[in-house]
Design a protein around this motif. Structure first.
Motif, short mmCIF file in Angstrom:
data_model
loop_
_atom_site.label_atom_id
_atom_site.label_comp_id
_atom_site.label_asym_id
_atom_site.label_seq_id
_atom_site.Cartn_x
_atom_site.Cartn_y
_atom_site.Cartn_z
N GLU A 12 -9.03 -14.41 -2.95
CA GLU A 12 -8.78 -14.76 -1.54
C GLU A 12 -10.04 -14.65 -0.70
N GLN A 13 -10.91 -13.72 -1.11
CA GLN A 13 -12.10 -13.44 -0.31
C GLN A 13 -13.37 -14.08 -0.85
N LEU A 66 -6.67 -10.65 -4.99
CA LEU A 66 -7.28 -10.17 -3.74
C LEU A 66 -8.74 -10.63 -3.63
N GLN A 113 -3.80 -6.86 -9.56
CA GLN A 113 -3.77 -7.52 -8.25
C GLN A 113 -5.15 -7.84 -7.72
#
Ligand SMILES: Nc1ncnc2c1ncn2[C@@H]1O[C@H](COP(=O)(O)OP(=O)(O)O)[C@@H](O)[C@H]1O
Ligand SMILES: [Mg+2]
Length: 219
Positions: free
Chosen positions: A176-177, A173, A169
């Protein structure tokens, strides 16, 4: 400058994930990195737009034109679109020192990638040994039958296999950042970082060898 083209005509095979994380790695090592995005969806450039200023700098480039002559980076990481073929593929391969082909363990991916590898084998700069190809498995869960089918496929490809990245994951994650795995606290991703080491060693050693043999890979 070392140019790494990430390519597989199959959408969703992990190209942008590989390209952005590779760019992130070299940036954390203090290298001058350009991330060129050939995809008109601009996923890699959008990742860069989300990237916080405090993280190591990566320069973005719209890679749809031919800017290679004007680049002065240590590493040029090129993310390519699904369906890359024909003259666009040949030009991108010609400008690359390495082509890395990410692929997922599924019958659909193997079918599409098999044809692509055949096209790559026929590319002039690959036949002449100016551009090298290597493979990497993406989202591989080692306990599955699909994973062992992928290992057989990769072994038969005749190209070096630089390991597998597991399905984790943290990739989504971090993406996204605007971050890479290498921007996350190492203790949180130690197993994943280990999986990157064959690829990183291969690239860094090959680039050192090329530098010793008389400078970067003039084509
Ligand atoms: N090792 C991985 N673990 C988990 N998710 C992954 C991994 N590699 C890729 N993904 C996810 O798979 C999807 C497709 O990957 P992407 O890099 O966008 O492929 P492409 O650029 O080839 O279309 C994305 O949602 C990405 O976050
Ligand atoms: Mg992509």
């Amino acid at each position: 400058m070392s140019t790494v083209l990430i390519a597989n005509p199959k959408g969703g095979s992990g190209k942008t994930t590989l390209a952005t994380n590779l760019a992130g790695y070299f940036a954390t090592r203090g290298r001058h990195v350009v991330l060129s995005d050939m995809d008109r969806q601009r996923s890699a450039l959008q990742w860069l737009e989300r990237r916080p200023y405090k993280l190591p700098l990566i320069h973005g480039l719209d890679g749809r034109g031919d800017h290679t002559g004007s680049l002065s980076a240590d590493w040029n990481i090129v993310d390519s679109p699904a369906g890359l073929r024909g003259d666009k593929l040949s030009t991108a391969v010609k400008h690359a020192d390495w082509v890395i082909v990410p692929m997922q363990p599924s019958a659909f991916d193997m079918g599409a990638t098999r044809d692509f590898l055949q096209v790559l084998r026929e590319e002039k700069s690959i036949r002449k040994g100016h551009t090298f190809v290597a493979m990497i498995g993406m989202r591989v869960d080692s306990r599955t039958r699909a994973a062992s089918a992928l290992q057989d496929f990769l072994a038969e490809s005749g190209f070096p296999v630089l390991g597998n990245l597991r399905n984790a994951q943290v990739y989504a994650l971090a993406a996204e950042q605007g971050a890479s795995l290498f921007d996350v606290r190492p203790s949180q991703v130690s197993r994943d970082l280990q999986q990157w080491s064959p690829l990183l060693h291969w690239l860094v050693n090959a680039s050192k060898r090329a530098a010793k043999q008389g400078g970067s890979h003039a084509k």
